[in-house]
Design an enzyme around this catalytic site. Sequence first.
Site, PDB file in Angstrom:
ATOM      1  N   CYS A  38       0.827  -1.200   0.000  1.00 11.84           N
ATOM      2  CA  CYS A  38       0.000   0.000   0.000  1.00 11.84           C
ATOM      3  C   CYS A  38       0.866   1.257   0.000  1.00 11.84           C
ATOM      4  O   CYS A  38       1.959   1.277   0.557  1.00 11.84           O
ATOM      5  CB  CYS A  38      -0.879   0.026   1.234  1.00 11.84           C
ATOM      6  SG  CYS A  38      -1.940  -1.416   1.343  1.00 11.84           S
TER       7      CYS A  38
ATOM      8  N   ARG B 234       4.567   0.722  -6.181  1.00 14.25           N
ATOM      9  CA  ARG B 234       4.423  -0.203  -5.055  1.00 14.25           C
ATOM     10  C   ARG B 234       3.410  -1.307  -5.356  1.00 14.25           C
ATOM     11  O   ARG B 234       3.308  -2.268  -4.615  1.00 14.25           O
ATOM     12  CB  ARG B 234       4.008   0.572  -3.796  1.00 14.25           C
ATOM     13  CG  ARG B 234       5.051   1.593  -3.367  1.00 14.25           C
ATOM     14  CD  ARG B 234       4.541   2.492  -2.276  1.00 14.25           C
ATOM     15  NE  ARG B 234       4.472   1.841  -0.994  1.00 14.25           N
ATOM     16  CZ  ARG B 234       5.463   1.783  -0.113  1.00 14.25           C
ATOM     17  NH1 ARG B 234       6.608   2.341  -0.396  1.00 14.25           N
ATOM     18  NH2 ARG B 234       5.314   1.176   1.032  1.00 14.25           N
TER      19      ARG B 234
ATOM     20  N   TRP C 228      -3.089  -2.591  -1.801  1.00 13.74           N
ATOM     21  CA  TRP C 228      -2.691  -3.905  -2.311  1.00 13.74           C
ATOM     22  C   TRP C 228      -3.333  -4.886  -1.341  1.00 13.74           C
ATOM     23  O   TRP C 228      -2.897  -5.016  -0.207  1.00 13.74           O
ATOM     24  CB  TRP C 228      -1.172  -3.973  -2.275  1.00 13.74           C
ATOM     25  CG  TRP C 228      -0.559  -5.073  -3.052  1.00 13.74           C
ATOM     26  CD1 TRP C 228      -0.284  -5.078  -4.387  1.00 13.74           C
ATOM     27  CD2 TRP C 228      -0.097  -6.328  -2.553  1.00 13.74           C
ATOM     28  NE1 TRP C 228       0.308  -6.263  -4.742  1.00 13.74           N
ATOM     29  CE2 TRP C 228       0.438  -7.045  -3.642  1.00 13.74           C
ATOM     30  CE3 TRP C 228      -0.086  -6.923  -1.292  1.00 13.74           C
ATOM     31  CZ2 TRP C 228       0.974  -8.314  -3.504  1.00 13.74           C
ATOM     32  CZ3 TRP C 228       0.444  -8.185  -1.158  1.00 13.74           C
ATOM     33  CH2 TRP C 228       0.964  -8.872  -2.265  1.00 13.74           C
TER      34      TRP C 228
ATOM     35  N   ASN D  82      -0.817   1.238   5.862  1.00 12.17           N
ATOM     36  CA  ASN D  82       0.014   0.269   5.138  1.00 12.17           C
ATOM     37  C   ASN D  82       0.553  -0.727   6.157  1.00 12.17           C
ATOM     38  O   ASN D  82       1.105  -0.311   7.173  1.00 12.17           O
ATOM     39  CB  ASN D  82       1.181   0.995   4.445  1.00 12.17           C
ATOM     40  CG  ASN D  82       2.194   0.009   3.880  1.00 12.17           C
ATOM     41  OD1 ASN D  82       1.829  -1.089   3.443  1.00 12.17           O
ATOM     42  ND2 ASN D  82       3.457   0.397   3.885  1.00 12.17           N
ATOM     43  N   GLY D  83       0.394  -2.018   5.876  1.00  5.37           N
ATOM     44  CA  GLY D  83       0.872  -3.029   6.829  1.00  5.37           C
ATOM     45  C   GLY D  83      -0.282  -3.924   7.235  1.00  5.37           C
ATOM     46  O   GLY D  83      -1.331  -3.942   6.578  1.00  5.37           O
TER      47      GLY D  83
ATOM     48  N   GLU E 247       8.999 -12.540 -13.495  1.00  5.85           N
ATOM     49  CA  GLU E 247       8.354 -11.323 -13.004  1.00  5.85           C
ATOM     50  C   GLU E 247       7.675 -10.544 -14.115  1.00  5.85           C
ATOM     51  O   GLU E 247       6.572 -10.058 -13.961  1.00  5.85           O
ATOM     52  CB  GLU E 247       9.413 -10.374 -12.423  1.00  5.85           C
ATOM     53  CG  GLU E 247       9.870 -10.661 -11.040  1.00  5.85           C
ATOM     54  CD  GLU E 247      10.757  -9.533 -10.537  1.00  5.85           C
ATOM     55  OE1 GLU E 247      10.391  -8.925  -9.542  1.00  5.85           O
ATOM     56  OE2 GLU E 247      11.817  -9.265 -11.139  1.00  5.85           O
TER      57      GLU E 247
ATOM     58  N   HIS F  21      21.068 -33.966 -12.175  1.00  8.55           N
ATOM     59  CA  HIS F  21      20.424 -34.476 -10.951  1.00  8.55           C
ATOM     60  C   HIS F  21      18.916 -34.239 -10.967  1.00  8.55           C
ATOM     61  O   HIS F  21      18.287 -34.225  -9.916  1.00  8.55           O
ATOM     62  CB  HIS F  21      21.084 -33.841  -9.729  1.00  8.55           C
ATOM     63  CG  HIS F  21      22.550 -34.120  -9.672  1.00  8.55           C
ATOM     64  ND1 HIS F  21      23.048 -35.357  -9.331  1.00  8.55           N
ATOM     65  CD2 HIS F  21      23.623 -33.349  -9.977  1.00  8.55           C
ATOM     66  CE1 HIS F  21      24.375 -35.333  -9.409  1.00  8.55           C
ATOM     67  NE2 HIS F  21      24.743 -34.124  -9.796  1.00  8.55           N
TER      68      HIS F  21
ATOM     69  N   LYS G 210       6.783  -3.121  -5.308  1.00  9.38           N
ATOM     70  CA  LYS G 210       8.199  -2.757  -5.285  1.00  9.38           C
ATOM     71  C   LYS G 210       8.800  -2.989  -3.899  1.00  9.38           C
ATOM     72  O   LYS G 210       9.896  -3.510  -3.770  1.00  9.38           O
ATOM     73  CB  LYS G 210       8.341  -1.285  -5.692  1.00  9.38           C
ATOM     74  CG  LYS G 210       9.762  -0.772  -5.719  1.00  9.38           C
ATOM     75  CD  LYS G 210      10.498  -1.328  -6.910  1.00  9.38           C
ATOM     76  CE  LYS G 210      11.945  -0.871  -6.979  1.00  9.38           C
ATOM     77  NZ  LYS G 210      12.716  -1.724  -7.891  1.00  9.38           N
TER      78      LYS G 210
HETATM   79  C1  AGP Z   1      13.220  -7.707  -8.012  1.00  6.42           C
HETATM   80  O1  AGP Z   1      13.028  -7.498  -9.362  1.00  6.42           O
HETATM   81  C2  AGP Z   1      11.995  -7.838  -7.223  1.00  6.42           C
HETATM   82  N1  AGP Z   1      11.201  -6.677  -7.327  1.00  6.42           N
HETATM   83  C3  AGP Z   1      12.142  -8.395  -5.812  1.00  6.42           C
HETATM   84  O2  AGP Z   1      12.637  -9.697  -5.913  1.00  6.42           O
HETATM   85  C4  AGP Z   1      13.026  -7.593  -4.837  1.00  6.42           C
HETATM   86  O3  AGP Z   1      14.373  -7.716  -5.188  1.00  6.42           O
HETATM   87  C5  AGP Z   1      12.779  -8.099  -3.412  1.00  6.42           C
HETATM   88  O4  AGP Z   1      11.442  -7.918  -3.076  1.00  6.42           O
HETATM   89  C6  AGP Z   1      13.688  -7.449  -2.387  1.00  6.42           C
HETATM   90  O5  AGP Z   1      13.454  -6.076  -2.273  1.00  6.42           O
HETATM   91  P1  AGP Z   1      14.508  -5.138  -1.552  1.00  6.42           P
HETATM   92  O6  AGP Z   1      15.757  -5.192  -2.334  1.00  6.42           O
HETATM   93  O7  AGP Z   1      13.883  -3.769  -1.535  1.00  6.42           O
HETATM   94  O8  AGP Z   1      14.703  -5.667  -0.149  1.00  6.42           O
END
Ligand code: AGP
Length: 612
Positions: free
Chosen positions: A2, A27, A82, A108-109, A493, A509, A607
């Site tokens: 959010c 976000r 979100w 948010n949270g 992604e 393997h 994000k």
């Molecule tokens: C990367 O493309 C992603 N958006 C995701 O894996 C991201 O790296 C991960 O959520 C960690 O975020 P941060 O680096 O802000 O801790």
Amino acid sequence: MCGIIGVCGVGSSLDVVVQGLERLEYRGYDSAGLVSLENSGFVVSKFADGVSSVSSLAAWVRNRDLEDAPHQVRLALGHTRWATHGGATKENAHPHLDCTNRFAVVHNGIVENYRVLRSELMERGHHFRSETDTEVIVHLVEERFRLSLDLRQAVEEAFSRLEGAMAIVVSSVEEPDLLVGARRISPLVVGFGESMAFFASDIPALLGEAARFYHLEEGEAVALRGDDLGPTNGALVEMEVSWDLQSAQRDGYPDFMSKEIQEQARAVADTVAGRVGDDGLVIVDELRLDPEILRTVNKVFMVACGTSYHAAMVAKYFFEHYCRIPVELDISSEFRYRDPIVDAQTLVIGVSQSGETIDTLVALHEAKAAGARVMVICNVVGSSMARLADVVLYTRAGPEIGVAATKTHVAQIAALQIAGLYFASLRRNLYPSDVEELMAKLSEIPPAIATALASWKSFTDVAHELVDYRRFYFLGRHVGYPVALEGALKLKELSYLPSEGYAGGELKHGPIAMIDDKAVVVAIATKTRLYDKLMSNVEEVRARGARIVLVTNEGLGEPQRADLRFEVPRVFPLFSPMVDVLPLQALAYELAVAQGLNPDRPRNLAKTVTVE
Ligand code: AGP
């Protein structure tokens, strides 16, 4: 996750809120809403139109401008939601109001104890309009205000009843010039402009509006007045923000991801610049302990999520080789729930673009509580992780808006290599001349990135050859292995295509069972110690009919051994992931765009992941 923005003071609050929400779009969200305080009381507007919700809200504000010109609105709150508790509906979208429509909240949270609070509040006669955990907050504020008649106090008391990581902003018709915010673990920044005060989830939302930025200490509620444009109490700590408005805009690029990809050479150059002092020692950005303590460290953990985890994986090879110290890697969400052996001689390195990812943040809190020393590599100055750390090294990549990490990833690898050099020189594993030599090799990376990016068109031409494939496997060995994982993650992604990354040696393997003529295998085949072994793995998948794509250097990866080739400059092998990852970004980007997908906003992703 959010996004929150709150505005009070003289100016076009509604426009500022919409603009802030647009800047927080990265976000991720599925609904959006705002509330403005007007003569008639609160006016609420909400849209649950998925990724169009913010533009629907912007159109609503524009229409209002035409119809009844609400320019004099002095206070407004906006939110992108979100969904976590309750579906992505208008009823569940924020802001939420209390029973009397005199209080409004954005959040948010997660309120972890919301079920208990909700039934208590219902027993006391409160009426709920949504399925969210958020709504309990505003009913609690309504009750507490009745007792104190002070909004700040009411919010602080209500907040103390909430369990979990979160940030909230509350306003009331009772105190029309006041916004009150509070946070625990989740981010919330304060900004002051010439005639307005702001709360926001993140700095980019306020660029161009706020001239001074502050972060909030945890737990204490902070009141902002539109007519008193300065910090009101000790819970605010000023932050140095060097980002400018332009850095948070697309600048003529079709999307943020393209812009951020092109900024990678500069991101690494800025991260590396000025890292060696006159005394020959490596310089970190913040050091809050006696470096002698770091000399006693006998074990390193690296904790991170997603792409940041892949940067940490690359760094493990460097740390173990040059610092001669055992490095354990952990996905943050696993580290927190196992029982890692951590003490005062352990260094835990958290790697995060945002510095706010909840899993990494909590993992670092717990490591610190167990006595470990904490180092943080992150991109956001003054972020929660940076404030908690004993040592901080910033990636100076500028704001990254696209959900998929690109420039911050390469800058993280550079920063981690610098951290390794810092550590190796402290522990005297390396002579100053070795450090100098490795720094010189590191400074060769930005021009190599620029050269690789100049071949962008050749990368996208290769990607176009692959648009009809639906299954991708990425292979790498040594530092090429994390590159393979990152290539697969980017592709998942952005294009939603099934893609997996493997260490080449693991192929036999299990994974080789999936290889057939409908599969694409992308091998990270640049010049490293295990090049020949990797090429043997490539032969194995070629013999099973897969379409072979190599990421390779000029003169390597003989054309007859591959169907397609991405050619990148050859650099010092331990630093090569910063260059080798570039064509994989191009592949993911092009295969997303070819399907009509927006690379900046992949579905279901946010994000900054500030909930567990
Ligand atoms: C990367 O493309 C992603 N958006 C995701 O894996 C991201 O790296 C991960 O959520 C960690 O975020 P941060 O680096 O802000 O801790």
